[in-house]
Enzyme design. Structure first.
Site, PDB file in Angstrom:
ATOM      1  N   HIS A 117       0.835  -1.204   0.000  1.00 11.97           N
ATOM      2  CA  HIS A 117       0.000   0.000   0.000  1.00 11.97           C
ATOM      3  C   HIS A 117       0.871   1.256   0.000  1.00 11.97           C
ATOM      4  O   HIS A 117       0.572   2.228  -0.705  1.00 11.97           O
ATOM      5  CB  HIS A 117      -0.920   0.025   1.233  1.00 11.97           C
ATOM      6  CG  HIS A 117      -1.866  -1.124   1.303  1.00 11.97           C
ATOM      7  ND1 HIS A 117      -2.709  -1.326   2.374  1.00 11.97           N
ATOM      8  CD2 HIS A 117      -2.103  -2.138   0.449  1.00 11.97           C
ATOM      9  CE1 HIS A 117      -3.421  -2.416   2.168  1.00 11.97           C
ATOM     10  NE2 HIS A 117      -3.069  -2.934   1.004  1.00 11.97           N
ATOM     11  N   TYR A 121       0.780   4.123  -2.888  1.00 14.59           N
ATOM     12  CA  TYR A 121       0.532   5.549  -2.692  1.00 14.59           C
ATOM     13  C   TYR A 121       1.750   6.394  -3.054  1.00 14.59           C
ATOM     14  O   TYR A 121       1.599   7.542  -3.491  1.00 14.59           O
ATOM     15  CB  TYR A 121       0.067   5.805  -1.252  1.00 14.59           C
ATOM     16  CG  TYR A 121      -1.298   5.203  -0.992  1.00 14.59           C
ATOM     17  CD1 TYR A 121      -2.360   5.458  -1.866  1.00 14.59           C
ATOM     18  CD2 TYR A 121      -1.536   4.365   0.100  1.00 14.59           C
ATOM     19  CE1 TYR A 121      -3.607   4.899  -1.660  1.00 14.59           C
ATOM     20  CE2 TYR A 121      -2.786   3.810   0.314  1.00 14.59           C
ATOM     21  CZ  TYR A 121      -3.818   4.078  -0.580  1.00 14.59           C
ATOM     22  OH  TYR A 121      -5.064   3.525  -0.381  1.00 14.59           O
TER      23      TYR A 121
END
EC number: 1.17.4.1
Length: 347
Positions: A117, A121
């Site tokens: 993750h 991002y």
């Protein structure tokens, strides 16, 4: 004599609890097979950032209104450090105190997912914010943007609440740990992140930023499984040590969720300050209250707000798509793994 000794060993085994201090290394006999199944399910959910094509969003970024652009800039600023905070708590607090090797298998997998993750991002920021200064400002949002700083401080406060605990020796220690676990599952992954997902899916309902929505689908599934595992841990502790779940703990959980909703509503006020057509602060507040009630229900508590989900694009569009998409992806990644995956999208 042998019978007495065996009975004594069985009683000792029965008394061993999930939060007992130590470093249990024994996978056989397995005390908590459900945690092992959660680990196996997570492996089936493998994905990589390289599969997400964010470049399809570049044309859409130029179509956004000023208010929508402000929303996206604030959203990616939150994404810049949100999962890193969760990963830190996992390493500093959760792994140490959930004392079952099968549970630690899952937590190891969760840490990998948090790293994916973070990479996603990072790639998102590099794509959406090509200017070095804008990217630096996004990563500094926890210091410079009040609505994001307040959410970060809420997280840090709960991380710090048990940093002094090396062993969960007393009931008060264990209650403090449970509050940290519940906070990160229900308030941070289960509310802060779900609020962020709602903005992404709102934009997709407008035909915008499908690349971001595609990557969010995968993050969404990961986060839902993280919550499920955490609530499994809570349920296990409740069965083993029901006296920990007293009125005081329940009141603290309610207060924690109220504070989380307030912080997320403040974030919504910031995101929607320019007036985003089709998305009101009132609806966002109601959605967040609805999600908070769902988290309370998962913890066996009565609702706090009694709010309904005002977003049809969450209930009608994404539930079915995510479920079908998940089933398709599982078959592509099942290698030497058997069994089924049960996934319940909890909006």
């Amino acid at each position: 004599m042998t019978t007495t000794q065996n009975t004594g060993l069985e009683n000792t085994a029965r008394k061993k609890a999930l939060l007992d201090p130590g470093m249990d290394l024994t996978l056989r006999p397995m005390r908590y097979p459900l945690f092992y199944e959660r680990f196996r399910d997570a492996i089936k959910n493998t994905w990589t950032v390289e599969e997400v094509d964010l470049h399809t969003d570049l044309a859409d970024l130029n179509k956004l209104t000023d208010a929508e652009r402000h929303l996206i800039n604030r959203l990616v600023a939150f994404f810049a450090t949100g999962d890193t905070i969760v990963a830190n708590n996992l390493v500093l607090n959760l792994y140490e105190h959930v004392n079952a090797p099968e549970a630690r298998l899952y937590l190891s997998r969760q840490l990998f997912e948090e790293a994916v993750h973070v990479q996603f991002y990072l790639t998102l920021l590099d794509t959406y914010l090509p200017d070095d200064k804008e990217r630096a400002a996004a990563f500094a949002a926890v210091d410079n943007i009040p609505s994001i700083r307040d959410k970060a401080e809420f997280c840090f406060r709960w991380i710090d609440s048990i940093e002094h605990l090396n062993r969960l020796e007393t009931k008060d220690d264990r209650r403090a740990f449970l509050l940290n676990l519940i906070c990160f599952a229900a308030c941070i992954e289960g509310l802060f992140f779900y609020g962020a997902f709602a903005y992404v899916y709102f934009l997709r309902s407008r035909g915008l930023l499908n690349g971001l929505a595609s990557g969010t689908n995968w993050v969404f599934r990961d986060e839902s499984m993280h919550m499920t595992f955490a609530f499994d841990v809570v349920d296990t502790v409740r069965r083993e040590e029901p006296d920990l779940f007293d009125d005081e703990l329940h009141a603290q959980v309610r207060q924690m969720l109220r504070e989380a909703v307030d912080a997320e509503v403040q974030f919504a006020e910031d995101l929607l300050t320019g007036g985003v057509a089709g998305l009101t602060l009132s609806d966002m507040r109601e959605y967040l209250q609805h999600v908070a009630d769902r988290r309370l229900a998962a913890l066996g508590l009565e609702p706090e707000y009694g709010s309904k989900n005002p977003f049809a694009f969450m209930e009608l569009q994404d539930v079915q798509e995510l479920s079908n998409f998940f089933e398709r992806r599982v078959s592509a990644y099942q290698v030497a793994v058997t069994g089924t995956v049960n996934f319940d999208e909890d909006f």
